[in-house]
Each structure stands twice: as structure tokens, then as C-alpha cells.
Enzyme design. Sequence first.
Site, mmCIF file in Angstrom:
data_model
loop_
_atom_site.group_PDB
_atom_site.id
_atom_site.type_symbol
_atom_site.label_atom_id
_atom_site.label_comp_id
_atom_site.label_asym_id
_atom_site.label_seq_id
_atom_site.Cartn_x
_atom_site.Cartn_y
_atom_site.Cartn_z
ATOM 1 N N GLU A 102 -14.679 -9.858 -6.046
ATOM 2 C CA GLU A 102 -13.377 -9.540 -5.479
ATOM 3 C C GLU A 102 -12.686 -10.781 -4.910
ATOM 4 O O GLU A 102 -11.472 -10.934 -5.025
ATOM 5 C CB GLU A 102 -13.523 -8.468 -4.394
ATOM 6 C CG GLU A 102 -13.915 -7.107 -4.908
ATOM 7 C CD GLU A 102 -12.869 -6.468 -5.802
ATOM 8 O OE1 GLU A 102 -11.685 -6.898 -5.750
ATOM 9 O OE2 GLU A 102 -13.217 -5.548 -6.553
ATOM 10 N N ALA A 124 -10.771 -7.420 -0.836
ATOM 11 C CA ALA A 124 -11.647 -6.248 -0.804
ATOM 12 C C ALA A 124 -11.557 -5.526 -2.135
ATOM 13 O O ALA A 124 -10.602 -5.700 -2.893
ATOM 14 C CB ALA A 124 -11.265 -5.311 0.339
ATOM 15 N N GLU A 133 -9.040 -11.750 -6.348
ATOM 16 C CA GLU A 133 -7.864 -11.593 -5.494
ATOM 17 C C GLU A 133 -7.379 -12.898 -4.872
ATOM 18 O O GLU A 133 -6.215 -12.986 -4.486
ATOM 19 C CB GLU A 133 -8.156 -10.578 -4.386
ATOM 20 C CG GLU A 133 -8.379 -9.172 -4.905
ATOM 21 C CD GLU A 133 -8.331 -8.117 -3.806
ATOM 22 O OE1 GLU A 133 -8.328 -8.498 -2.615
ATOM 23 O OE2 GLU A 133 -8.282 -6.924 -4.144
ATOM 24 N N ARG A 172 0.861 -1.182 0.000
ATOM 25 C CA ARG A 172 0.000 0.000 0.000
ATOM 26 C C ARG A 172 0.901 1.238 0.000
ATOM 27 O O ARG A 172 1.555 1.555 0.995
ATOM 28 C CB ARG A 172 -0.924 0.000 1.220
ATOM 29 C CG ARG A 172 -1.948 -1.122 1.211
ATOM 30 C CD ARG A 172 -2.853 -1.040 0.003
ATOM 31 N NE ARG A 172 -3.952 -2.001 0.048
ATOM 32 C CZ ARG A 172 -4.861 -2.151 -0.914
ATOM 33 N NH1 ARG A 172 -4.782 -1.398 -2.007
ATOM 34 N NH2 ARG A 172 -5.832 -3.038 -0.798
ATOM 35 N N GLU A 206 -1.528 -5.810 -7.198
ATOM 36 C CA GLU A 206 -2.215 -7.094 -6.997
ATOM 37 C C GLU A 206 -1.395 -8.273 -7.504
ATOM 38 O O GLU A 206 -1.589 -9.407 -7.056
ATOM 39 C CB GLU A 206 -3.584 -7.075 -7.681
ATOM 40 C CG GLU A 206 -4.596 -6.180 -6.991
ATOM 41 C CD GLU A 206 -5.971 -6.282 -7.612
ATOM 42 O OE1 GLU A 206 -6.090 -6.912 -8.694
ATOM 43 O OE2 GLU A 206 -6.927 -5.750 -7.025
#
Length: 226
Positions: A104, A87, A108, A75, A156
Site C-alpha cells: 500500500e 492504507a 499510494e 471519501r 486515488e
Amino acid sequence: MAGHYSDTFGDEQSPRRLLGTTTVYEGRVWDVVSEEFTLTDDGESITRDFIRHPGAVAVLVLNDDDQVLLIRQYRHPVRMALWEIPAGLLDEEGEDFVDAAARELAEEADLTAGRWHVLVDLFLSPGSSSEALRVYLARGIGDVPEADRHTRTHEEAEIELKWVDLDTAISAALEGRIHSPSAVAAILAAGVARGNGFADLRPATTPWPEHPSQHSTWPRGAVLES
């Protein structure tokens, strides 16, 4: 006793007189807006800037071994790789909330789930953002077929998956070793909900009136009734 509330207390809608809205910054995902309002009909004008956010959903996945799925992702604003739960943004117009959560989860974590419940609802930073987050508990886990799996890109692409005992995850949250607000809230809520076998959790289809898409637009200069 002064300040006493019943066991059924809760947050409530509280629209105020809106005098004007200006978009200060228009971004790719969210905007920054400046709104002028009053707290009472004849009150002074107040201006607040905040992020106008489409909202998001998150998923706490729990398998039959009482393990939760955590994902490790970089992040940039905090310059850290955080352990989180799957998320994503509610940026597909007209998409049902739980369908977005399932999407999602597939994108993910390459997983499906057969049982869904609402775990907890949050405003992540209500003093500076309109972002509303609904966290689901997903159980009855299956794999997305190899041919149907999503190609992850950018941050990701670095996602790392880890199954962790729920009790271990609770300890990590309480000891300050994980910092994602959705993960911390979901893990602690799941720890409480597990006490009666998750019997008190709300159905996945429970209305979510706090999400911005469910609000009526405030007419300029008008006072709305809650």
C-alpha cells in the site's frame, strides 16, 4: 478498590454461543451479516447486524526530519477530502500483514521503507463492523523506481502528498482539523512513542490474533472456550 485493573489490563477474546448467521447483503468488498447469539448458555437470543470486513493495514511514514507523510483523498460517504495516512484492505489471500502495508505504501505514495514496527492496533467501529486495522510505523524511506510505480485510478488518482512535522500533525489531530481515525490514532501514538525513541514499539512480525483471519469459525450452536 472496585473496578481496579493492573497496569497490564487489555481486551480479550470472548466467544459466545452462536445460534446462526445469515448474509443480508453481499458486497464487492464486504458483506452485511445478521448473527443470532446468546451471552450465556441459557440466555435470551440476541440478533445483531454488522459489516463483515476483511481488515486493513495503514502506515505512518516518518522521515529523518521528524515529518510524517499525509495523503489527501476524497471519501464519498462523508463527502469530504480527508488528510489520511497510506492504507488499504487485506484483500490478497495469504498476503502477510506487513507485506500488505509495504504494498500500500508503494501504491499510494511511491515509497519504500527499510524499518517497520507495529505502532497501534484498532477496531475502527466494533459496534457495527468487524474491521480490524493494524498501523505500522515505517522509517528508512526510499523511492519506488519510476518504471515500477503503480498507476492510481478513481479517487486515488487525486491523491495529494504532504510532509508535515509530527508536532504540527499532533496539533491538527487535537484541534479537530483532521478526522481519519487511522491518521489520528497513528499520529498521537507516534507522538507518545517518540518520547523514548520508539524503543517500546512491537516488531513488525508481532502476531495479530484480533484480525478476523486468525479466528476459529464458531460452530453453530456451540460455545467456544477463550
